[in-house]
Design a protein around this motif. Sequence first.
Motif, mmCIF file in Angstrom:
data_model
loop_
_atom_site.group_PDB
_atom_site.id
_atom_site.type_symbol
_atom_site.label_atom_id
_atom_site.label_comp_id
_atom_site.label_asym_id
_atom_site.label_seq_id
_atom_site.Cartn_x
_atom_site.Cartn_y
_atom_site.Cartn_z
ATOM 1 N N MET A 1 39.368 -17.987 -66.169
ATOM 2 C CA MET A 1 38.624 -19.047 -66.867
ATOM 3 C C MET A 1 39.601 -20.090 -67.404
ATOM 4 S SD MET A 1 36.008 -18.800 -70.149
ATOM 5 C CE MET A 1 34.573 -18.315 -69.176
ATOM 6 N N ARG A 2 39.344 -21.345 -67.101
ATOM 7 C CA ARG A 2 40.184 -22.431 -67.610
ATOM 8 C C ARG A 2 39.595 -22.927 -68.934
ATOM 9 N NH1 ARG A 2 41.762 -27.148 -65.335
ATOM 10 N NH2 ARG A 2 43.862 -26.712 -66.108
ATOM 11 N N ILE A 3 40.428 -22.925 -69.958
ATOM 12 C CA ILE A 3 39.958 -23.272 -71.302
ATOM 13 C C ILE A 3 40.812 -24.406 -71.859
ATOM 14 C CG2 ILE A 3 39.515 -22.434 -73.638
ATOM 15 C CD1 ILE A 3 39.253 -19.621 -72.468
ATOM 16 N N LEU A 4 40.154 -25.443 -72.309
ATOM 17 C CA LEU A 4 40.815 -26.597 -72.921
ATOM 18 C C LEU A 4 40.799 -26.441 -74.431
ATOM 19 C CD1 LEU A 4 42.008 -29.509 -72.790
ATOM 20 C CD2 LEU A 4 39.628 -30.341 -72.904
ATOM 21 N N ALA A 5 41.974 -26.433 -75.048
ATOM 22 C CA ALA A 5 42.058 -26.434 -76.506
ATOM 23 C C ALA A 5 42.026 -27.876 -76.999
ATOM 24 C CB ALA A 5 43.333 -25.758 -76.970
ATOM 25 N N GLU B 1 45.211 -25.637 -71.473
ATOM 26 C CA GLU B 1 45.729 -26.953 -71.864
ATOM 27 C C GLU B 1 45.508 -27.124 -73.361
ATOM 28 O OE1 GLU B 1 46.636 -31.336 -70.841
ATOM 29 O OE2 GLU B 1 46.894 -29.450 -69.754
ATOM 30 N N ILE B 2 46.487 -27.721 -74.027
ATOM 31 C CA ILE B 2 46.378 -27.965 -75.465
ATOM 32 C C ILE B 2 46.506 -29.454 -75.707
ATOM 33 C CG2 ILE B 2 47.365 -27.484 -77.743
ATOM 34 C CD1 ILE B 2 48.681 -24.971 -76.368
ATOM 35 N N MET B 3 45.455 -30.068 -76.234
ATOM 36 C CA MET B 3 45.480 -31.508 -76.450
ATOM 37 C C MET B 3 45.007 -31.853 -77.854
ATOM 38 S SD MET B 3 42.205 -33.017 -76.542
ATOM 39 C CE MET B 3 42.404 -34.591 -75.751
ATOM 40 N N VAL B 4 45.558 -32.945 -78.364
ATOM 41 C CA VAL B 4 45.113 -33.509 -79.635
ATOM 42 C C VAL B 4 44.390 -34.814 -79.333
ATOM 43 C CG1 VAL B 4 45.871 -34.611 -81.773
ATOM 44 C CG2 VAL B 4 46.873 -32.429 -81.065
ATOM 45 N N GLU C 1 35.191 -35.606 -70.538
ATOM 46 C CA GLU C 1 34.942 -36.684 -69.575
ATOM 47 C C GLU C 1 36.242 -37.308 -69.108
ATOM 48 O OE1 GLU C 1 32.335 -39.237 -71.714
ATOM 49 O OE2 GLU C 1 30.619 -37.865 -71.565
ATOM 50 N N PHE C 2 37.209 -37.447 -70.021
ATOM 51 C CA PHE C 2 38.504 -38.009 -69.643
ATOM 52 C C PHE C 2 39.185 -37.132 -68.596
ATOM 53 C CE2 PHE C 2 43.070 -38.283 -69.937
ATOM 54 C CZ PHE C 2 43.309 -39.640 -69.931
ATOM 55 N N TYR C 3 39.257 -35.832 -68.866
ATOM 56 C CA TYR C 3 39.925 -34.934 -67.922
ATOM 57 C C TYR C 3 39.186 -34.888 -66.587
ATOM 58 C CZ TYR C 3 43.360 -33.064 -71.209
ATOM 59 O OH TYR C 3 44.424 -32.932 -72.060
ATOM 60 N N GLU C 4 37.859 -34.819 -66.640
ATOM 61 C CA GLU C 4 37.091 -34.718 -65.401
ATOM 62 C C GLU C 4 37.207 -35.988 -64.565
ATOM 63 O OE1 GLU C 4 33.112 -33.455 -66.232
ATOM 64 O OE2 GLU C 4 33.743 -31.463 -66.916
ATOM 65 N N SER C 5 37.379 -37.126 -65.213
ATOM 66 C CA SER C 5 37.552 -38.375 -64.469
ATOM 67 C C SER C 5 38.851 -38.360 -63.669
ATOM 68 C CB SER C 5 37.552 -39.568 -65.431
ATOM 69 O OG SER C 5 38.734 -39.602 -66.220
ATOM 70 N N GLY D 1 39.883 -35.448 -62.276
ATOM 71 C CA GLY D 1 39.773 -34.284 -61.412
ATOM 72 C C GLY D 1 40.216 -32.977 -62.033
ATOM 73 N N ASP D 2 40.277 -32.917 -63.363
ATOM 74 C CA ASP D 2 40.707 -31.714 -64.066
ATOM 75 C C ASP D 2 39.501 -31.131 -64.801
ATOM 76 O OD1 ASP D 2 42.371 -29.754 -64.966
ATOM 77 O OD2 ASP D 2 43.637 -31.038 -66.200
ATOM 78 N N PHE D 3 39.079 -29.938 -64.381
ATOM 79 C CA PHE D 3 37.849 -29.348 -64.909
ATOM 80 C C PHE D 3 38.141 -28.050 -65.665
ATOM 81 C CE2 PHE D 3 36.707 -32.040 -61.403
ATOM 82 C CZ PHE D 3 35.539 -32.660 -61.808
ATOM 83 N N PHE D 4 37.336 -27.819 -66.705
ATOM 84 C CA PHE D 4 37.500 -26.630 -67.545
ATOM 85 C C PHE D 4 36.171 -25.894 -67.661
ATOM 86 C CE2 PHE D 4 40.783 -29.598 -68.772
ATOM 87 C CZ PHE D 4 41.909 -28.801 -68.867
ATOM 88 N N ASP D 5 36.257 -24.579 -67.786
ATOM 89 C CA ASP D 5 35.060 -23.750 -67.932
ATOM 90 C C ASP D 5 34.568 -23.695 -69.372
ATOM 91 O OD1 ASP D 5 35.041 -22.662 -65.129
ATOM 92 O OD2 ASP D 5 36.980 -21.895 -65.792
ATOM 93 N N ALA D 6 35.513 -23.864 -70.297
ATOM 94 C CA ALA D 6 35.165 -23.748 -71.715
ATOM 95 C C ALA D 6 36.121 -24.593 -72.549
ATOM 96 C CB ALA D 6 35.211 -22.286 -72.171
ATOM 97 N N VAL D 7 35.707 -24.827 -73.800
ATOM 98 C CA VAL D 7 36.513 -25.582 -74.762
ATOM 99 C C VAL D 7 36.750 -24.697 -75.982
ATOM 100 C CG1 VAL D 7 36.595 -27.588 -76.280
ATOM 101 C CG2 VAL D 7 35.580 -27.794 -74.008
ATOM 102 N N CYS D 8 37.976 -24.711 -76.485
ATOM 103 C CA CYS D 8 38.319 -24.024 -77.733
ATOM 104 C C CYS D 8 38.665 -25.092 -78.763
ATOM 105 C CB CYS D 8 39.484 -23.073 -77.519
ATOM 106 S SG CYS D 8 40.023 -22.211 -79.022
ATOM 107 N N LEU D 9 37.818 -25.246 -79.762
ATOM 108 C CA LEU D 9 38.020 -26.238 -80.814
ATOM 109 C C LEU D 9 38.827 -25.612 -81.950
ATOM 110 C CD1 LEU D 9 37.286 -29.009 -82.154
ATOM 111 C CD2 LEU D 9 35.260 -27.844 -83.084
#
Length: 228
Positions: free
Chosen positions: A1-5, A45-48, A90-94, A96-104
């Motif tokens: 599972m790909r998870i975006l922090a 991925e960890i982004m601010v 939306e930024f990442y998907e534009s 071509g980078d897709f995630f299954d879940a988000v960790c806030l």
Amino acid sequence: MRILAVIPARGGSKGVPGKNIKILGDKPLIAYSIESAKKSRLLSEIMVTTDDEAIAGVALQWGANIPFIRPKELAEDTTPTLAVIQHALEFYESRGDFFDAVCLLQPTSPFREDGFIDAAIAKFIESNADSLVSVLPVPHEYNPHWTFETNESGFLKIATGDEKLISRRQDLPKAYHRDGAVYIMKTDIVKQDSLYGKQLTYIESNPENYVNIDTLQDWEKATLLIKK
């Protein structure tokens, strides 16, 4: 599972001016959440996301990704967190980078034990829930079965809708409140304009680490926790 922090940190804090990069202990407040995320083995991925160049600079120094500067219209006092997360996805998907879940991970809840984020992710995956939140037990005197709200006539009624009060503390069902440390949700749920969906699971935090920094009094509490 790909998870975006996603670590949201706007520049317009009023309760504690400049709090996201204000030094707490020996590091900026936002650094605590970035460091916790970097210790995770399950985040992809960890982004601010921030509207503030100074915050962006500090976040980069501590190892977070800053793929964009958040638009001002998404950094108002009234901007919902959901919109901020949707914008990031939306930024990442534009690109071509897709995630299954988000960790806030909210910077205002800086103290997470090592391994806590991965424990939350593991439970989220195992449960197949729509979302997960970190929680703490509600003290029995504030249990919703013992709290009241006013009716249309101005009289008190039990907040849960019960006809009569549960008399014994031991008979109260356990209740929880969100502590702000971790939120995890499926990307599909976010796209349905929700942070929770229909199936919400939870993980209990350590109450000794609890602080949610919104005021100067909260900041003082956080400072005392560090000293301890």
